[in-house]
Design a protein around this motif. Structure first.
Motif, PDB file in Angstrom:
ATOM      1  N   ILE A   9      58.595  38.665  54.475  1.00  0.00           N
ATOM      2  CA  ILE A   9      58.649  40.109  54.363  1.00  0.00           C
ATOM      3  C   ILE A   9      57.658  40.750  55.340  1.00  0.00           C
ATOM      4  N   VAL A  10      58.074  41.831  55.985  1.00  0.00           N
ATOM      5  CA  VAL A  10      57.201  42.521  56.936  1.00  0.00           C
ATOM      6  C   VAL A  10      56.324  43.518  56.184  1.00  0.00           C
ATOM      7  N   VAL A  11      55.000  43.409  56.375  1.00  0.00           N
ATOM      8  CA  VAL A  11      54.063  44.364  55.786  1.00  0.00           C
ATOM      9  C   VAL A  11      53.727  45.398  56.853  1.00  0.00           C
ATOM     10  N   HIS A  12      54.084  46.683  56.592  1.00  0.00           N
ATOM     11  CA  HIS A  12      53.860  47.753  57.560  1.00  0.00           C
ATOM     12  C   HIS A  12      52.465  48.353  57.460  1.00  0.00           C
ATOM     13  N   ASP A  13      51.957  48.452  56.231  1.00  0.00           N
ATOM     14  CA  ASP A  13      50.725  49.220  56.054  1.00  0.00           C
ATOM     15  C   ASP A  13      50.071  48.829  54.735  1.00  0.00           C
ATOM     16  N   VAL A  14      48.766  49.041  54.652  1.00  0.00           N
ATOM     17  CA  VAL A  14      48.031  48.849  53.407  1.00  0.00           C
ATOM     18  C   VAL A  14      47.152  50.083  53.232  1.00  0.00           C
ATOM     19  N   VAL A  15      47.314  50.768  52.102  1.00  0.00           N
ATOM     20  CA  VAL A  15      46.557  52.005  51.898  1.00  0.00           C
ATOM     21  C   VAL A  15      45.910  51.991  50.518  1.00  0.00           C
ATOM     22  N   VAL A  16      44.908  52.846  50.353  1.00  0.00           N
ATOM     23  CA  VAL A  16      44.245  53.028  49.061  1.00  0.00           C
ATOM     24  C   VAL A  16      44.356  54.498  48.684  1.00  0.00           C
ATOM     25  N   GLU A  17      44.840  54.754  47.484  1.00  0.00           N
ATOM     26  CA  GLU A  17      45.007  56.127  46.984  1.00  0.00           C
ATOM     27  C   GLU A  17      44.412  56.177  45.586  1.00  0.00           C
ATOM     28  N   VAL A  29      52.658  48.612  51.790  1.00  0.00           N
ATOM     29  CA  VAL A  29      53.897  49.190  52.302  1.00  0.00           C
ATOM     30  C   VAL A  29      54.642  48.111  53.082  1.00  0.00           C
ATOM     31  N   MET A  30      55.889  47.821  52.669  1.00  0.00           N
ATOM     32  CA  MET A  30      56.655  46.721  53.252  1.00  0.00           C
ATOM     33  C   MET A  30      58.031  47.201  53.692  1.00  0.00           C
TER      34      MET A  30
END
Length: 560
Positions: free
Chosen positions: A80-88, A95-96
């Motif tokens: 799976i491609v991981v596009h982004d990692v964020v903290v909210e 984000v995949m």
């Protein structure tokens, strides 16, 4: 801060969470829109443990981000491609890519199991993905059908994608789940992982072996009615791949090897499956395959094999060769620890606590009923045991090998890839390697390889005093006089199916000085008023093939 409009949330100012498409032990997966790039994505919202302190929560968040970033570096068509990692709001989100298709588990549920060629294709894709991850120091640790996505691919075929690295472990990092609870799927978890003592690339390969069985039959070979039953099945019970695994049995057997040091590696498993896809035949592991030596009895389910009419008795094994070195103490400790876990879980002790306990090296423990090899008396080469050979100083577990109790007395159908069914005039049928020729020697029947290097022997006789164990012990006592240089002899009382049995294993000097030492596996059992003896003898350097031949011969043997 995330914004909400009705039931819609926007995180990191760009990802609009629209609908929930999945939930697992590590969190919730959302279908979402990346409003900046105008594309559909999947967003995994990591669940946080409210019972953790502020510092522990921060550490968990940091681990999640570190591991997600490491996985994002894995560029592979079947990961799976991981596009982004964020903290909210102090909560991590991964984000995949959004896969247009359900999981392999969904596919099996809707359309039923796949055939051997499709299972091989799935295995090839996943092995390729795992090799990439393992080379980067990333372990998945939760390989199962639900974590494999199948994206419709049109003329190019469906794309298989390994996803949910949520409990992955990155080399050199403390894992996300190391602070208190076992996370994973017991039916697909390797024995060494269950003990909490060891996890490595080999553990992912065990899980893949179980996944292939599920893809082929619709059910994991370790499925049971309780957690304790599952643990016992993984650690002790005879491993019985489904009959549908026959075409790729050497690969399944190699992956479902309980000793991780002897498990088939990813590169060789992938090669073997590719050969099957190209030719329709699965080769045996190449000579020198790192670490692969089957020690656990992995028996193909014989629901289509006839098991009624017994024949005759067994004799003493004939000379054969080289002993298999005992497993390293560390590996034995792992399996003993896992065995204790299974026994305690069956007694109702908290599984999570047990599974996370590092039980160190295990010198003691009961005598579990396990899937170990069975041998029989007879002057013949022996059989392949079901479990790793115990060291001389530490007695091994009592082994009980059981066949499917509801096996119907139907006629046999197919032999595993690379074998043929031999219906012998002496009253039995079994699978023998292709190319082996039959040689009758008095009351014994042999099937031999070219040059008679590997000898598979069978004897049928009337029962003798003391049953199989008595016969084998008498044969072992005579070992020094019947087999020059006899050494490392061991007789283990066991069962074969529901029948009394005994396994005799030994090494001797061999027929000629040039050929060198040989090793023998010999299983004797009593069934239906007759005594059967099946053995394999081979030079020490060919003990790997001999074990496999022995396992297949015993597992497919049918009196007629």
């Amino acid at each position: 801060m995330g914004t909400e409009g009705g039931n819609v949330r926007v995180i990191a100012g760009r990802y609009r969470l629209e609908s929930r498409i999945g939930r697992g032990g590590m969190g919730v997966v959302w279908r979402a829109t990346d409003q900046l790039l105008g594309r559909q994505v999947a967003v995994k919202e990591i669940a946080l443990d409210d019972s953790l302190s502020e510092q522990e929560s921060r550490l968990q968040r940091d681990r999640t981000l570190r591991e997600a970033r490491a996985i994002a570096q894995l560029r592979h068509p079947h990961i799976i491609v991981v596009h982004d990692v964020v903290v909210e709001d102090e909560r991590p989100y991964i984000v995949m890519e959004l896969i247009d298709g359900g999981s392999l588990a969904d596919r099996i549920s809707r359309r039923g199991p796949v055939d051997a060629r499709e299972a091989a294709r799935i295995g090839i894709d996943l092995l390729s993905a795992l090799r990439r991850a393992h080379d980067a120091g990333v372990l998945h640790r939760d390989i199962k059908p639900a974590n494999v996505l199948v994206e419709a691919g049109g003329d190019r075929g469906d794309r298989v994608v390994l996803t949910d690295f949520g409990i992955a472990q990155v080399a050199g990092a403390t894992t996300l789940t190391e602070h208190g609870a076992f996370v994973g799927s017991p039916e697909y978890t390797a024995p060494e992982r269950m003990s909490g003592v060891r996890t490595g690339p080999e553990s992912d390969l065990w899980s893949l072996g179980a996944l292939l069985c599920t893809a082929l039959s619709g059910e994991s070979p370790f499925r049971r009615d309780s957690l304790g039953g599952i643990l016992h099945a993984v650690v002790f019970d005879e491993i019985r791949p489904p009959a549908q695994a026959g075409p790729i049995l050497p690969v399944v057997r190699g992956l479902l090897e309980r000793d991780p040091e002897r498990r088939l590696d990813a590169a060789e498993a992938e090669r073997m499956l590719r050969v099957f896809r190209d030719t329709g035949r699965t080769p045996r592991p190449a000579p020198g395959t790192p670490g692969y030596t089957p020690t656990q009895r992995v028996a193909l389910k014989k629901d289509t094999l006839k098991r009624d009419v017994p024949t005759r008795q067994i004799s003493r094994p004939q000379a054969s060769g080289a002993a298999q070195p005992p497993p390293k103490r560390s590996t034995r400790a792992v399996l003993v620890a896992a065995a204790l876990v299974a026994a305690m879980a069956g007694a109702g002790v908290s599984a999570a606590a047990l599974l996370m306990k590092d039980d160190g090296g295990g010198g003691h423990g009961g005598t579990p009923t396990s899937t170990a090899p069975h041998t029989s008396p007879g002057t013949s080469p022996g059989t392949t045991p079901s479990t790793a050979s115990p060291s001389a100083s530490t007695p091994g577990p009592t082994v009980t090998v059981t066949r499917s109790s509801n096996a119907s007395p139907a006629t046999h159908s197919t032999a595993p890839s690379g074998y043929r069914l031999a219906s012998d005039a002496n009253g039995f049928t079994l699978a023998v390697p292709e190319g082996f020729t039959r040689v009758a020697q008095g009351e014994r029947t042999f099937y031999m390889s070219s040059g008679e290097v590997i000898r598979l022997g069978i004897k049928v006789a009337d029962p003798e005093e003391g049953g199989p164990t008595g016969v084998m012990r008498r044969a072992a006592a005579d070992g020094p006089s019947t087999n020059p240089g006899y050494r490392d002899g061991r007789v283990t009382e066991t069962t074969h199916g529901q029948h009394p049995a005994a396994l005799w294993e030994f090494t001797w000097d061999g027929f000629t000085r040039a050929e060198g030492a040989r090793h023998t596996y010999d299983l004797c059992w009593e069934e239906g008023g007759r005594m059967y003896d099946v053995w394999v003898s081979a030079p020490v350097g060919k003990v790997r093939e001999a074990r496999e031949y022995f396992d297949v011969a015993v597992d497919t043997f049918v009196p007629s």
